[in-house]
Design an enzyme around this catalytic site. Structure first.
Site, PDB file in Angstrom:
ATOM      1  N   HIS A  72       0.823  -1.216   0.000  1.00 56.21           N
ATOM      2  CA  HIS A  72       0.000   0.000   0.000  1.00 56.21           C
ATOM      3  C   HIS A  72       0.850   1.255   0.000  1.00 56.21           C
ATOM      4  CE1 HIS A  72       0.379   0.739   4.451  1.00 56.21           C
ATOM      5  NE2 HIS A  72       0.448  -0.574   4.511  1.00 56.21           N
ATOM      6  N   ASP A 189       6.227   1.532   7.011  1.00 59.26           N
ATOM      7  CA  ASP A 189       4.974   0.836   6.753  1.00 59.26           C
ATOM      8  C   ASP A 189       4.120   1.777   5.894  1.00 59.26           C
ATOM      9  OD1 ASP A 189       2.484  -0.389   6.835  1.00 59.26           O
ATOM     10  OD2 ASP A 189       2.135   0.050   8.948  1.00 59.26           O
ATOM     11  N   GLU A 223      -5.081   1.248   2.703  1.00 59.55           N
ATOM     12  CA  GLU A 223      -4.912   0.110   3.618  1.00 59.55           C
ATOM     13  C   GLU A 223      -4.984   0.547   5.075  1.00 59.55           C
ATOM     14  OE1 GLU A 223      -2.817  -2.823   6.171  1.00 59.55           O
ATOM     15  OE2 GLU A 223      -2.336  -0.709   5.811  1.00 59.55           O
ATOM     16  N   GLU A 224      -4.444   1.718   5.379  1.00 59.90           N
ATOM     17  CA  GLU A 224      -4.394   2.166   6.777  1.00 59.90           C
ATOM     18  C   GLU A 224      -5.776   2.423   7.360  1.00 59.90           C
ATOM     19  OE1 GLU A 224      -2.009   1.850   8.582  1.00 59.90           O
ATOM     20  OE2 GLU A 224      -0.136   2.066   7.468  1.00 59.90           O
ATOM     21  N   ASP A 244       4.375  -6.433   3.605  1.00 63.17           N
ATOM     22  CA  ASP A 244       4.096  -5.375   4.575  1.00 63.17           C
ATOM     23  C   ASP A 244       5.042  -5.544   5.751  1.00 63.17           C
ATOM     24  OD1 ASP A 244       2.789  -3.255   5.936  1.00 63.17           O
ATOM     25  OD2 ASP A 244       0.877  -3.825   5.058  1.00 63.17           O
ATOM     26  N   HIS A 324       4.307   1.840  13.517  1.00 59.93           N
ATOM     27  CA  HIS A 324       3.406   2.987  13.628  1.00 59.93           C
ATOM     28  C   HIS A 324       3.960   4.063  14.552  1.00 59.93           C
ATOM     29  CE1 HIS A 324      -0.621   1.335  11.882  1.00 59.93           C
ATOM     30  NE2 HIS A 324       0.424   1.063  11.114  1.00 59.93           N
TER      31      HIS A 324
END
Length: 396
Positions: A72, A189, A223-224, A244, A324
């Site tokens: 993504h 990410d 995607e998030e 990922d 994250h």
């Protein structure tokens, strides 16, 4: 098979270029353009959906059962929730991430009048003013605000700047590429996964080896926020491998080196046969790997399955420390993933029945049974024939 050579410099430069482009979910047009131009430079066919997801393809000897990789382009970010009387901005997050990692972040606010830099600060940001009140302030998005780097002491000032509710806020990645192979940045990410896919594509286009079936390379844009690969698959795609991040932390088996193969995430187990093939390819090609299970994690693969796609899914990851947050990875994992991706793309198709969406039991797969020592032939996915019994001795 012989592993394809991965251009590490290209992989690193590609990741660095991706990190420079802000792309919080909902604000991805420019990174879509960037990746599309990278595909053009490689001579790879691609098409873009209305909203911006990118579907590239390398043609194989057969259309079906096609294979796909997915990463993504979107990242975490924030939006303006409210304009505050003190001239600062209340925020809500885009994606799931803690305000703990937002405090102190440099940002860019995209307004109707242009872009403004700023900093996310706790409501009590000065020790000279609040003393221990700083340490006693709770953690959460209700306890931070965005200070814009422009004259802004009131709501009216913010309006004059053109800033309004709903404006996108990109979080600066602050990347560092260290000589020892470590990479520290926000948004690894999943811009690292995108760089892996592009590096694998480069290796394949330079090899001139035709895959057995069509290989799709999917780049999604939401995607998030949980949407992922819901609407970009084609009926020809029978198996999809998501690339990922894996979470390296106490209680996890992920690693910043080699490939971490996910056996399950919060939506359930990944496909038995496709996941086993990833393991087999790592073993056959001496790619360092480990397996892990993620309890609080979902990927593009999950969104496709939840949307009703009848597709086999697997998840192969690069280990990320502090996912994250301020993330850290190692180039060894990225190279290993690119090698595995090319190995899978060029490997034989064992489950030929997957070329059809519906069929009888002929060619359908087997899984080992508890009540039998059943060995499967990986070439056909059928049980290997039992050895013939030795002949009884005959008395002369």
């Amino acid at each position: 098979m012989t592993l394809l050579n991965i251009d590490i410099q290209y992989l690193s430069e590609t990741l660095e270029g991706l990190l420079k482009i802000p792309s919080p979910t909902g604000y991805t047009d420019e990174i879509v353009r960037h990746v599309s131009k990278k595909l053009e430079a490689l001579g790879v066919f691609y098409e873009v959906t209305r909203r911006g997801a990118v579907r590239a393809r390398i043609s194989g000897r057969s259309r079906r059962p096609a294979r796909a990789f997915v990463s993504h382009l979107d990242t975490l970010g924030a939006q303006v929730k409210a304009l505050k009387e003190n001239g600062r901005l209340e925020l809500v997050p885009i994606g799931h991430w803690s305000a703990r990692f937002a405090e102190g972040a440099r940002t860019t606010v995209f307004s109707e009048n242009g872009a403004y830099t700023g900093t996310i600060l706790p409501l009590k940001a000065s020790g000279h003013t609040y003393n221990e009140g700083i340490d006693n302030l709770p953690i959460g998005w209700n306890y931070v605000e965005l200070r814009v780097d422009a004259y802004s002491k009131s709501t009216d000032d913010l309006h004059r700047l053109g800033i309004d509710v709903g404006d996108f806020v990109a979080i600066d990645p602050a990347p560092e590429f260290l000589e020892n192979g470590f990479i520290v940045s926000r948004h690894l990410d999943n811009k690292a996964g995108v760089a892996v896919m592009l590096a694998a594509l480069k290796a394949m286009t330079e090899s001139d080896i035709e895959p057995n079936v069509d290989i799709f390379w999917l780049f999604t844009i939401a995607e998030e926020t949980g949407h992922g690969a819901q609407s970009i698959l084609t009926p020809d795609i029978a198996s999809m491998v998501a690339i990922d991040n894996g979470t390296t932390a106490p209680g996890q088996n992920s690693d910043e080196f080699g490939v971490t193969i996910a056996m399950a995430d919060q939506t359930g187990p990944f496909d038995f046969h496709l996941t086993r093939k990833m393991v087999q390819l790592c073993r056959e090609n001496d790619i360092k790997f480990q397996k892990d299970v993620f309890r609080y994690y979902r990927s593009d693969a999950a969104s496709a399955i939840e949307a009703g796609a009848d597709v086999r899914t697997a998840l192969i990851t690069f280990g990320v420390d502090a996912s994250h947050g301020y993330e850290r990875i190692h180039m060894h994992a990225l190279r290993s993933l690119a090698e595995l991706a090319t190995g899978y793309a060029l490997s034989p198709v064992e489950i030929q029945r997957d070329a059809r969406e519906f069929a009888g039991l002929t060619g359908f797969t087997h899984q080992p049974r508890e009540d039998a020592d059943q060995h499967l032939n990986p070439e056909t996915e059928e049980p290997e024939p039992e050895p013939e019994p030795e002949a009884e001795p005959v008395d002369e």
